[in-house]
Motif scaffolding. Sequence first.
Motif, PDB file in Angstrom:
ATOM      1  N   ALA A   1       0.841  -1.199   0.000  1.00 49.59           N
ATOM      2  CA  ALA A   1       0.000   0.000   0.000  1.00 49.59           C
ATOM      3  C   ALA A   1       0.874   1.246   0.000  1.00 49.59           C
ATOM      4  CB  ALA A   1      -0.921  -0.010   1.220  1.00 49.59           C
ATOM      5  N   GLY A   2       1.924   1.208   0.800  1.00 54.31           N
ATOM      6  CA  GLY A   2       2.832   2.349   0.831  1.00 54.31           C
ATOM      7  C   GLY A   2       3.404   2.626  -0.559  1.00 54.31           C
ATOM      8  N   ARG A   3       3.756   1.556  -1.252  1.00 54.79           N
ATOM      9  CA  ARG A   3       4.298   1.711  -2.599  1.00 54.79           C
ATOM     10  C   ARG A   3       3.249   2.305  -3.551  1.00 54.79           C
ATOM     11  NH1 ARG A   3       8.831  -1.089  -4.233  1.00 54.79           N
ATOM     12  NH2 ARG A   3       7.866  -1.282  -6.288  1.00 54.79           N
ATOM     13  N   GLN A   4       2.048   1.803  -3.436  1.00 54.08           N
ATOM     14  CA  GLN A   4       0.999   2.280  -4.339  1.00 54.08           C
ATOM     15  C   GLN A   4       0.705   3.763  -4.177  1.00 54.08           C
ATOM     16  OE1 GLN A   4      -2.731   0.086  -4.632  1.00 54.08           O
ATOM     17  NE2 GLN A   4      -1.637  -1.807  -4.156  1.00 54.08           N
ATOM     18  N   ILE A   5       0.678   4.192  -2.925  1.00 57.88           N
ATOM     19  CA  ILE A   5       0.323   5.584  -2.709  1.00 57.88           C
ATOM     20  C   ILE A   5       1.437   6.501  -3.202  1.00 57.88           C
ATOM     21  CG2 ILE A   5       1.170   5.979  -0.347  1.00 57.88           C
ATOM     22  CD1 ILE A   5      -2.237   7.016  -1.805  1.00 57.88           C
ATOM     23  N   ALA A   6       2.665   6.018  -3.118  1.00 61.90           N
ATOM     24  CA  ALA A   6       3.780   6.809  -3.655  1.00 61.90           C
ATOM     25  C   ALA A   6       3.579   7.019  -5.157  1.00 61.90           C
ATOM     26  CB  ALA A   6       5.101   6.093  -3.388  1.00 61.90           C
ATOM     27  N   ASP A   7       3.216   5.949  -5.822  1.00 56.09           N
ATOM     28  CA  ASP A   7       2.980   6.056  -7.268  1.00 56.09           C
ATOM     29  C   ASP A   7       1.826   7.005  -7.576  1.00 56.09           C
ATOM     30  OD1 ASP A   7       4.988   4.500  -8.389  1.00 56.09           O
ATOM     31  OD2 ASP A   7       3.883   2.624  -8.069  1.00 56.09           O
ATOM     32  N   LEU A   8       0.779   6.904  -6.795  1.00 51.22           N
ATOM     33  CA  LEU A   8      -0.362   7.769  -7.048  1.00 51.22           C
ATOM     34  C   LEU A   8       0.013   9.240  -6.855  1.00 51.22           C
ATOM     35  CD1 LEU A   8      -3.475   7.924  -7.654  1.00 51.22           C
ATOM     36  CD2 LEU A   8      -3.768   8.156  -5.189  1.00 51.22           C
ATOM     37  N   PHE A   9       0.696   9.520  -5.776  1.00 48.25           N
ATOM     38  CA  PHE A   9       1.116  10.896  -5.511  1.00 48.25           C
ATOM     39  C   PHE A   9       1.932  11.453  -6.681  1.00 48.25           C
ATOM     40  CE2 PHE A   9       1.042  10.641  -0.535  1.00 48.25           C
ATOM     41  CZ  PHE A   9      -0.320  10.878  -0.542  1.00 48.25           C
ATOM     42  N   ILE A  10       2.857  10.622  -7.121  1.00 48.73           N
ATOM     43  CA  ILE A  10       3.712  11.075  -8.232  1.00 48.73           C
ATOM     44  C   ILE A  10       2.880  11.293  -9.489  1.00 48.73           C
ATOM     45  CG2 ILE A  10       5.585  10.379  -9.773  1.00 48.73           C
ATOM     46  CD1 ILE A  10       6.842   8.970  -7.283  1.00 48.73           C
ATOM     47  N   ALA A  11       1.976  10.359  -9.734  1.00 42.68           N
ATOM     48  CA  ALA A  11       1.120  10.501 -10.916  1.00 42.68           C
ATOM     49  C   ALA A  11       0.288  11.775 -10.862  1.00 42.68           C
ATOM     50  CB  ALA A  11       0.200   9.277 -11.042  1.00 42.68           C
ATOM     51  N   ARG A  12      -0.045  12.186  -9.632  1.00 41.31           N
ATOM     52  CA  ARG A  12      -0.854  13.400  -9.489  1.00 41.31           C
ATOM     53  C   ARG A  12       0.022  14.653  -9.415  1.00 41.31           C
ATOM     54  NH1 ARG A  12      -3.746  10.728 -11.299  1.00 41.31           N
ATOM     55  NH2 ARG A  12      -5.503   9.528 -10.516  1.00 41.31           N
ATOM     56  N   GLY A  13       1.299  14.471  -9.661  1.00 42.18           N
ATOM     57  CA  GLY A  13       2.161  15.641  -9.796  1.00 42.18           C
ATOM     58  C   GLY A  13       2.939  16.081  -8.566  1.00 42.18           C
ATOM     59  N   ALA A  14       2.909  15.288  -7.517  1.00 40.83           N
ATOM     60  CA  ALA A  14       3.632  15.706  -6.309  1.00 40.83           C
ATOM     61  C   ALA A  14       5.145  15.601  -6.509  1.00 40.83           C
ATOM     62  CB  ALA A  14       3.203  14.850  -5.128  1.00 40.83           C
ATOM     63  N   ARG A  15       5.864  16.488  -5.827  1.00 37.99           N
ATOM     64  CA  ARG A  15       7.323  16.510  -5.927  1.00 37.99           C
ATOM     65  C   ARG A  15       7.991  16.267  -4.583  1.00 37.99           C
ATOM     66  NH1 ARG A  15       9.369  18.839 -10.403  1.00 37.99           N
ATOM     67  NH2 ARG A  15       7.942  18.634 -12.170  1.00 37.99           N
ATOM     68  N   SER A  16       7.347  16.738  -3.528  1.00 33.98           N
ATOM     69  CA  SER A  16       7.945  16.549  -2.204  1.00 33.98           C
ATOM     70  C   SER A  16       6.908  15.852  -1.313  1.00 33.98           C
ATOM     71  CB  SER A  16       8.336  17.901  -1.604  1.00 33.98           C
ATOM     72  OG  SER A  16       7.195  18.747  -1.518  1.00 33.98           O
ATOM     73  N   PHE A  17       7.410  15.050  -0.397  1.00 34.27           N
ATOM     74  CA  PHE A  17       6.511  14.114   0.283  1.00 34.27           C
ATOM     75  C   PHE A  17       6.616  14.152   1.796  1.00 34.27           C
ATOM     76  CE2 PHE A  17       7.644  12.857  -3.922  1.00 34.27           C
ATOM     77  CZ  PHE A  17       6.437  12.490  -4.504  1.00 34.27           C
ATOM     78  N   GLY A  18       5.500  13.815   2.420  1.00 34.96           N
ATOM     79  CA  GLY A  18       5.479  13.770   3.876  1.00 34.96           C
ATOM     80  C   GLY A  18       4.810  12.494   4.349  1.00 34.96           C
ATOM     81  N   PHE A  19       5.086  12.136   5.580  1.00 32.63           N
ATOM     82  CA  PHE A  19       4.455  10.951   6.179  1.00 32.63           C
ATOM     83  C   PHE A  19       4.165  11.248   7.643  1.00 32.63           C
ATOM     84  CE2 PHE A  19       4.659   6.842   8.450  1.00 32.63           C
ATOM     85  CZ  PHE A  19       3.705   6.129   7.731  1.00 32.63           C
ATOM     86  N   ILE A  20       2.944  10.950   8.049  1.00 34.89           N
ATOM     87  CA  ILE A  20       2.614  11.070   9.470  1.00 34.89           C
ATOM     88  C   ILE A  20       2.379   9.662   9.986  1.00 34.89           C
ATOM     89  CG2 ILE A  20       0.978  11.937  11.173  1.00 34.89           C
ATOM     90  CD1 ILE A  20       0.501  14.335   9.427  1.00 34.89           C
ATOM     91  N   SER A  21       3.170   9.285  10.937  1.00 31.24           N
ATOM     92  CA  SER A  21       3.155   7.899  11.408  1.00 31.24           C
ATOM     93  C   SER A  21       2.184   7.701  12.557  1.00 31.24           C
ATOM     94  CB  SER A  21       4.546   7.501  11.879  1.00 31.24           C
ATOM     95  OG  SER A  21       4.788   8.043  13.161  1.00 31.24           O
ATOM     96  N   GLY A  22       1.962   6.433  12.869  1.00 28.00           N
ATOM     97  CA  GLY A  22       1.235   6.087  14.089  1.00 28.00           C
ATOM     98  C   GLY A  22       2.224   6.077  15.244  1.00 28.00           C
ATOM     99  N   PRO A  23       1.844   5.455  16.332  1.00 25.96           N
ATOM    100  CA  PRO A  23       2.773   5.353  17.459  1.00 25.96           C
ATOM    101  C   PRO A  23       4.045   4.645  17.008  1.00 25.96           C
ATOM    102  CG  PRO A  23       0.581   4.591  18.075  1.00 25.96           C
ATOM    103  CD  PRO A  23       0.566   4.812  16.599  1.00 25.96           C
ATOM    104  N   SER A  24       5.135   4.946  17.631  1.00 22.94           N
ATOM    105  CA  SER A  24       6.421   4.406  17.164  1.00 22.94           C
ATOM    106  C   SER A  24       6.443   2.887  17.243  1.00 22.94           C
ATOM    107  CB  SER A  24       7.553   4.985  18.003  1.00 22.94           C
ATOM    108  OG  SER A  24       7.337   4.678  19.361  1.00 22.94           O
ATOM    109  N   THR A  25       5.579   2.328  18.077  1.00 26.74           N
ATOM    110  CA  THR A  25       5.613   0.884  18.260  1.00 26.74           C
ATOM    111  C   THR A  25       4.693   0.134  17.296  1.00 26.74           C
ATOM    112  OG1 THR A  25       4.012   1.294  20.009  1.00 26.74           O
ATOM    113  CG2 THR A  25       6.285   0.886  20.677  1.00 26.74           C
ATOM    114  N   SER A  26       4.018   0.853  16.431  1.00 30.70           N
ATOM    115  CA  SER A  26       3.076   0.170  15.550  1.00 30.70           C
ATOM    116  C   SER A  26       3.751  -0.415  14.313  1.00 30.70           C
ATOM    117  CB  SER A  26       1.993   1.148  15.103  1.00 30.70           C
ATOM    118  OG  SER A  26       1.285   0.609  14.004  1.00 30.70           O
ATOM    119  N   PRO A  27       3.743  -1.710  14.205  1.00 29.78           N
ATOM    120  CA  PRO A  27       4.358  -2.360  13.047  1.00 29.78           C
ATOM    121  C   PRO A  27       3.644  -1.991  11.752  1.00 29.78           C
ATOM    122  CG  PRO A  27       3.809  -3.961  14.774  1.00 29.78           C
ATOM    123  CD  PRO A  27       3.163  -2.679  15.141  1.00 29.78           C
TER     124      PRO A  27
END
Lengths: 361, 361
Positions: B190-216
């Motif tokens: 899923a992470g890979r797919q969303i990266a592709d989608l973002f790029i396809a929609r023209g994004a150049r710089s990226f961010g990620f907001i994570s869950g708790p540090s212990t969440s696999p």
Amino acid sequence: MTAEKKAATLGAADASPDQDWPGGTFKKYASSVDVARVAGVSQSQVSRTFSGSSKVSESTRKKVLEAAERLDYRPSLIPRIMLTHKSNLVAIVVGGLYNPFYSTVLEEFMIRFQAAGHQVLLLHIPNDHALDDVIPKLASYRVDAIVSALAILSPAGAATLAKLKIPVIAFNTAVNNEWVTSVSSENFEAGRQIADLFIARGARSFGFISGPSTSPASARRREGYEERLRERGAGPPTVARGDYRYEGGFAAALSMFSGPSRPDALFCANDLLAIGAIDALRERLVLRVPDDVLVAGFDDIPAASWASVGLTTFTPDAAAMVDETISIVLSAANGKPLATKPVVVSAKLIERGTTNRDLRS
Amino acid sequence: MTAEKKAATLGAADASPDQDWPGGTFKKYASSVDVARVAGVSQSQVSRTFSGSSKVSESTRKKVLEAAERLDYRPSLIPRIMLTHKSNLVAIVVGGLYNPFYSTVLEEFMIRFQAAGHQVLLLHIPNDHALDDVIPKLASYRVDAIVSALAILSPAGAATLAKLKIPVIAFNTAVNNEWVTSVSSENFEAGRQIADLFIARGARSFGFISGPSTSPASARRREGYEERLRERGAGPPTVARGDYRYEGGFAAALSMFSGPSRPDALFCANDLLAIGAIDALRERLVLRVPDDVLVAGFDDIPAASWASVGLTTFTPDAAAMVDETISIVLSAANGKPLATKPVVVSAKLIERGTTNRDLRS
DNA sequence: TTGTATGCGTTATCAG
DNA sequence: CTGATAACGCATACAA
């Protein structure tokens, strides 16, 4: 002979009491008897060691604990239930967990019951009719009490529950009988309050989106609302029926505002309905909230305070309601008779942006 | 003598076996023995009548049923548990019901387990550490299986659970050991797919907001995202830590966009975070979504499809996950050993307005 | 078909 | 402090 056989069986079990056997037999749990044998003491001493109350000599205690560790012994609560007629089990019956109000309340209940040493048996009832299906389970597991966190519980349903002769606490629905006590929030007064607020904010025509037709809470909120509107000399509200869900609010608002009367203030029986209605208004009908239409809900679910929503609503004092419920359950579980007077907790009006432009984020 | 006394007691009980006594004694439930006496048959016949399997003459049957009715008799399941070592109880351990994804899943589980004739014992664990508190309860009630619907379950926690020697199904967390099987959704892909989608929609710089540090789960989503961004020649994402809640997403977005790097695409570890982030962007930072920033989440909670939100997200095939879990539990409850291979269910990308202007309502 | 006897794993009672 | 023994409510093997 039986004793003989048992000794033999357990002779083997000594080494590995919970493993597969050649024949495929499987002894899952070690019993206090197994532990006693390994420890070289009587079963009574094992029981005493684990119940903690009686005094056991330090040496015995140590032997027992060691043996228990080796055998992975965990005392079973099941026989205790038989002896004491108390299961320490509380049943919580839920309907729509899709409503965050109920899932939050459920979580609160779990935490509190666990802290009080009770376990929660969770049951789901899609509708009042299905009550009959779960009744037998309730009785069969000898639950000490039942908490009904149903959005809808009819008097007939309550009567069915009462036949069990198990104390029932109806959460958020004001039904009562010999075995059923209720803890609910003030609905009628909330309806009156929101009518006053709408008028104070300049509304002239009014609407109401209800919950399911069978919901007493929805009916009470509406009655208070209508009564107060009448007292203030306003016309009766236009009413549409929803179902306590977002989609229901969306659809109800759409149909209501396609009709001849377009209210400029809309009270919804709960927050999900209100949010659905707001979305219909803003996204589909291109009406502004609160500029064109004031909207209010009930429950104060998390989404109500989202910056993009800012919904005016009522906060039922969920903590107080849970408190009351728990204390009733605990005293009922202790064998005391139910105090039959219904508990009503007031709900507090929280004004946010959907009724007041100045409060928009 | 004992028999004598008992006869006397029950002689009185015949008339009203579950009422208050002068002395205050309270006999709550009638037993099969009571019914047998009233019906004038042996206890075995009562048992047979209710178990249904054996054959009982019509006349006996009628007598038993009548007596049972009179005494409000409900067979207790407790003794059966002792005999069979099967409680028909499944424990579901939950953490954050505030997340609609989990409350929805919980509801689904309840429905399915009830249909399969199992009861649900619900336990709450605020954090991994508190696991030790509930372990004893789990064993004491002899639950047939445990479903862990925790957002976070560490390998250490899983090891603790394994010591119980009760089959555990970890829902949505890919931990496994001898007693723990997992059913989770595909996160890395899923992470890979969303990266592709973002790029396809023209994004150049990226961010990620994570869950708790212990969440696999959060970690895996991020890894896939970063890997694919790297492959596509994009710079590494700016990362902020959230907590799986709306407020966390709101705060994380605020701090991220106050910093030097302002991504124009933001992937959040779950929907609540994403919605919080969007609100921070729109309401506080006056940025437009999707025009200025693309946003996506994970879970497809109901709010994701609200008209005012329209969040691009991943739908874990919750139905399939629940199905898999149920079937594992049922076979484990039947004594079969766990199939230890972890089950991974794919999640489907749903594009909505937060990554695509044309899809805005 | 029916009744009798036994065991499941504890706790509680009662003698030692 | 310790060890027998009797319940608890039901299912079941066995005998009638």
